[in-house]
Write a protein that holds these residues in place. Structure first.
Motif, mmCIF file in Angstrom:
data_model
loop_
_atom_site.group_PDB
_atom_site.id
_atom_site.type_symbol
_atom_site.label_atom_id
_atom_site.label_comp_id
_atom_site.label_asym_id
_atom_site.label_seq_id
_atom_site.Cartn_x
_atom_site.Cartn_y
_atom_site.Cartn_z
ATOM 1 N N SER A 168 -5.969 10.838 7.649
ATOM 2 C CA SER A 168 -5.021 11.509 6.771
ATOM 3 C C SER A 168 -5.434 11.396 5.313
ATOM 4 O O SER A 168 -5.933 10.370 4.866
ATOM 5 N N ARG A 169 -5.199 12.474 4.575
ATOM 6 C CA ARG A 169 -5.512 12.452 3.150
ATOM 7 C C ARG A 169 -4.245 12.372 2.308
ATOM 8 O O ARG A 169 -4.277 12.562 1.104
ATOM 9 N N LEU A 170 -3.099 12.138 2.938
ATOM 10 C CA LEU A 170 -1.842 11.984 2.201
ATOM 11 C C LEU A 170 -1.230 10.635 2.543
ATOM 12 O O LEU A 170 -1.315 10.186 3.683
ATOM 13 N N THR A 171 -0.596 9.978 1.577
ATOM 14 C CA THR A 171 0.097 8.728 1.880
ATOM 15 C C THR A 171 1.328 9.059 2.699
ATOM 16 O O THR A 171 1.827 10.180 2.675
ATOM 17 N N ASP A 191 0.822 -1.209 0.000
ATOM 18 C CA ASP A 191 0.000 0.000 0.000
ATOM 19 C C ASP A 191 0.860 1.265 0.000
ATOM 20 O O ASP A 191 0.340 2.367 -0.130
ATOM 21 N N ARG A 206 4.402 8.123 2.318
ATOM 22 C CA ARG A 206 5.585 8.458 1.531
ATOM 23 C C ARG A 206 5.400 9.801 0.830
ATOM 24 O O ARG A 206 6.315 10.591 0.729
ATOM 25 N N GLY A 207 4.182 10.044 0.339
ATOM 26 C CA GLY A 207 3.899 11.320 -0.312
ATOM 27 C C GLY A 207 4.116 12.486 0.628
ATOM 28 O O GLY A 207 4.574 13.552 0.231
ATOM 29 N N ALA A 208 3.767 12.263 1.892
ATOM 30 C CA ALA A 208 3.863 13.364 2.851
ATOM 31 C C ALA A 208 5.288 13.612 3.288
ATOM 32 O O ALA A 208 5.648 14.724 3.647
#
Lengths: 311, 415
Positions: free
Chosen positions: A283-286, A147, A288-290
């Motif tokens: 949370s609305r960010l992954t 994921d 790793r993205g964050a």
């Protein structure tokens, strides 16, 4: 607590989803120990590797973990994490091997990156592959989850690496049921991902249920940080703060643990596992993205690094 | 919270990506940074709309060519259940990927375009799901908005599918009329189809009863690992670690160990978290036996009055996954439960046309993505059940002895 609660059953001979994936991971870890000559478990001190190490303990209890634990030390790690690593490994009486990127640089195997923000992220691959060759490891456990990232979503639980340590995403072995194929030739190895089916939320729920200790930086703390590329980076020995970058003291925590140079903190007051579970669920960010600059290089940054033999 | 694994397959234009995108989005499993990345790439490529397929097409080649190469796993959860989707591509390596995705699925989701009705791929998909014994088949008749939400269109497709499926081995089949694009009957029941009285798609996924799908009758415990701690406090400890692959084991049960055939009783069932009174599939536990008998990896613990078949001559439905065809006389490596053996192909009895279900008995080999009935002889006896009865003890994989790659998958038939 009666035995059915302890086993995480939900009645009617049904396991809860967390105990289901736990059982699956233990099954994978035992298969590897039984079928390979020299497995090793990669341990960074991050939450996923803490869970993986805990599952390995469960798999062989009351015996000890029948393989060593290895850390690829970039030299840019958070000191809190290194202290934690040493303490946990000593507690469970595992054997720790440390493969050092600094040593790879000193011996001329790799060169430090140039530019404004040299990262050792990519250099780790050489250090890792050299250690695999040196110790003749034929199975390498990693804590990657599907994921986390879109290239990882396509990777097998048993992921074949050729003699150059390369992953060939277009030519992966089919993987059916729970019948894993670890057959390989000399010099080749298999990366094994027992946490493939775990999500970030699963990890935190499991950390909570099992009462696992994590490095303190996962929880809210005061820290001097500055903003770069939309991320909060920590002030520290390996980080070059530029003139225009303003140091602020903030309450932050880390969602992932990598190098100080490329891992961003998130502003957060979450100081307990329960706080974090609520935060992750909303949370609305992954993760790793964050928080990871290493994935932002390009759309396929992770795939490209994995092809070269990265974790 | 329970876990439901489901597989889905389909071609580019049947709305599968839209549907998965919607399920993930509505359950908040798509994150803003993922959506932004997808929007960015769609924009760069000049797509007219955001291509949600990019969420699952993770590899560079897939994004460049606009195709899906491999099975992608996606995760989402509702307060009721956690879901693992094995999303398989519709074109390249269709059979191989479908078989892989369905091998662990509790449910398979077939998408039918309401305008086109049942096509070849629908039949192939349903057949492979039944071959892999996926317990639940969910047929989503999609794009109902494009046929004016017409009840008769839905019922005609349902009836045609039901007639076809009567030739298959499907136990539970559900039909839901949906529009993935408009959201009808995906998360909420739709006001556009008052004539449909069933559950929404998500509600069905949350509620479909899976507790009775596992085999809780035939007790099977393939030994993975012998635990013998090198510590004084556990000096005489000898435990057998493994996963329960069927039935229930209780402390005190009389058990038999294969291949020796010796009987003893279960002294304890242990885990890191303490002893348990009973263990069932798919628990990973360590079993201790009352008598000191020789047990090693590859052995099977079962009940004396309910033993698996013990044999070296196997009949199986094999799905072949390699360019080099399977032929009589071939030698292969075979993995079944916790044992690797050598196998020789005795006979290719027939090749099955996965579209028409026609048996081609003249065929002497299986090519890439073929399915057929094969007889094998193995070097050591296996302890197995028919795949119909037990997906764990009834399945095997085949690997090439020279290249080590996985070349086939087999489902054992009753001998």
């Amino acid at each position: 607590m009666d035995s059915s609660e302890r086993a995480g059953t939900t009645g009617q001979y049904q396991l809860s989803q967390l105990r289901n994936i736990e059982a699956q991971s233990i099954h994978i870890i035992r298969e590897v120990a039984a079928e390979f000559e020299r497995p090793v478990l990669l341990f960074s001190g991050g939450k996923d590797s803490v869970v993986m190490l805990h599952l390995a303990r469960k798999a062989f209890w009351p015996g000890r973990i029948p393989f060593p634990v290895m850390h690829i030390d970039t030299g840019h790690n958070f000191p809190e994490v290194l202290n934690f690593r040493d303490r946990i490994v000593a507690e469970i009486e595992a054997t720790l091997k440390v493969a050092s990127v600094q040593e790879s640089i000193d011996t001329g195997r790799v060169a430090e990156e140039t530019g404004a923000d040299p990262s050792r992220n990519r250099l780790q691959t050489r250090t890792l592959l050299d250690a695999i060759t040196e110790f003749k490891f034929d199975a390498v456990f990693g804590g990657a989850r599907r994921d986390e990232e879109k290239a990882r979503a396509k990777e097998r639980v048993y992921s074949f690496r050729d003699e150059f340590g390369q992953w060939d995403p277009k030519n992966q072995r089919p993987e059916l049921w729970s019948l894993y194929n670890g057959r390989h030739g000399a010099g080749e190895h298999i990366r094994v991902f027992p946490l493939s089916d775990w999500t970030e939320l699963d990890i935190w729920q499991y950390v909570g249920e099992e009462g696992l200790e994590l490095p303190s930086i996962y929880y809210a703390h005061r820290r001097n940080v500055f903003r770069r590329d939309g991320m909060l980076l920590s002030e520290g020995p390996h980080v070059n703060v530029r003139d225009h970058e303003e140091i602020m003291e903030m309450t932050v925590r880390y969602r992932t643990v990598g190098d100080m140079t490329c891992t961003g903190a998130v502003e957060s007051p979450a100081s307990t596992v329960d706080d974090i579970i609520l935060e992750v669920a909303a949370s609305r960010l992954t993760e790793r993205g964050a928080t990871r600059a290493d994935d932002r290089v390009s759309e396929a940054a992770m795939e490209d690094r994995k092809r070269e033999g990265y974790f | 919270m329970e876990l439901l694994r489901f597989a889905t397959a389909g071609s580019v234009d049947d709305g599968k990506s839209t549907l998965i995108g919607r399920l993930l989005y509505d359950s908040k499993a798509i994150f803003e940074d993922q959506l932004e990345a997808v929007e960015r790439v769609s924009l760069q490529r000049g797509d007219e709309y955001t291509d949600l397929a990019l969420l699952t097409d993770g590899l560079r080649a897939e994004r460049e060519q606009g195709i899906t190469i491999d099975v992608a796993y996606r995760y989402f959860a509702t307060p009721e259940r956690k879901f693992i989707i094995a999303d398989t591509p519709g074109h390249v390596q269709y059979t191989r990927n479908m078989v892989t995705g369905n091998s662990t699925a509790d449910l398979t989701m077939v998408l039918v375009d309401a305008r086109k009705g049942i096509v070849e791929q629908t039949r192939r998909h349903a057949f492979l799901a039944s071959l892999l014994r996926v317990p639940h088949l969910l047929v989503c008749i999609n794009k109902m908005d494009l046929v004016d939400y017409d009840r008769e269109v839905f019922e005609a497709i349902r009836d045609e599918f039901t007639a076809f499926a009567s030739r298959l081995d499907v136990t539970d089949m559900t039909f839901i009329p949906i529009s993935a694009l408009k959201g009808d009957n995906v998360v909420q029941r739709s006001g556009n189809m008052p004539w449909y009285e069933g559950a929404s798609l998500l509600h069905h996924l949350e509620q479909v009863y899976i507790a009775s799908d596992r085999n809780l009758i035939d007790s099977r415990f393939p030994v993975q690992w012998v635990v013998r701690p090198q510590a004084t406090e556990f000096h005489d400890y000898r435990g057998y670690a493994g996963r329960v692959d069927g039935g229930v084991f209780r402390v005190g049960d009389e058990v038999m160990v294969l291949p020796s055939g010796l009987t003893t009783t279960v002294a304890a069932i242990e885990t890191f978290d303490g002893p348990v009174d009973e263990a069932f599939s798919p628990m990973s536990v360590t079993m201790r036996l009352t008598d000191d008998i020789d047990v090693s990896r590859g052995d099977m613990i079962c009940r004396p009055h309910n033993k698996p078949t013990v044999g070296q001559d196997l009949d199986a439905m094999v799905c072949w996954m390699h360019e080099r065809p399977l032929k009589q006389g071939d030698f292969l490596a075979l993995k079944h439960t916790t044992r690797w053996v050598r196998a020789v192909v005795r006979d290719v009895q027939y090749r099955l046309d996965v579209n028409t279900l026609h048996r081609d008995e003249a065929s002497t080999q299986l090519g890439l993505n073929d399915v057929g009935r094969v007889s094998l002889r193995v070097t050591q006896p296996l302890f197995y059940d028919s795949y119909r009865r037990n997906r764990q003890t009834g399945s095997f994989i085949l690997a090439a002895e020279d290249t080590n790659v996985t070349v086939g998958a087999g489902m054992l038939l009753r001998s």
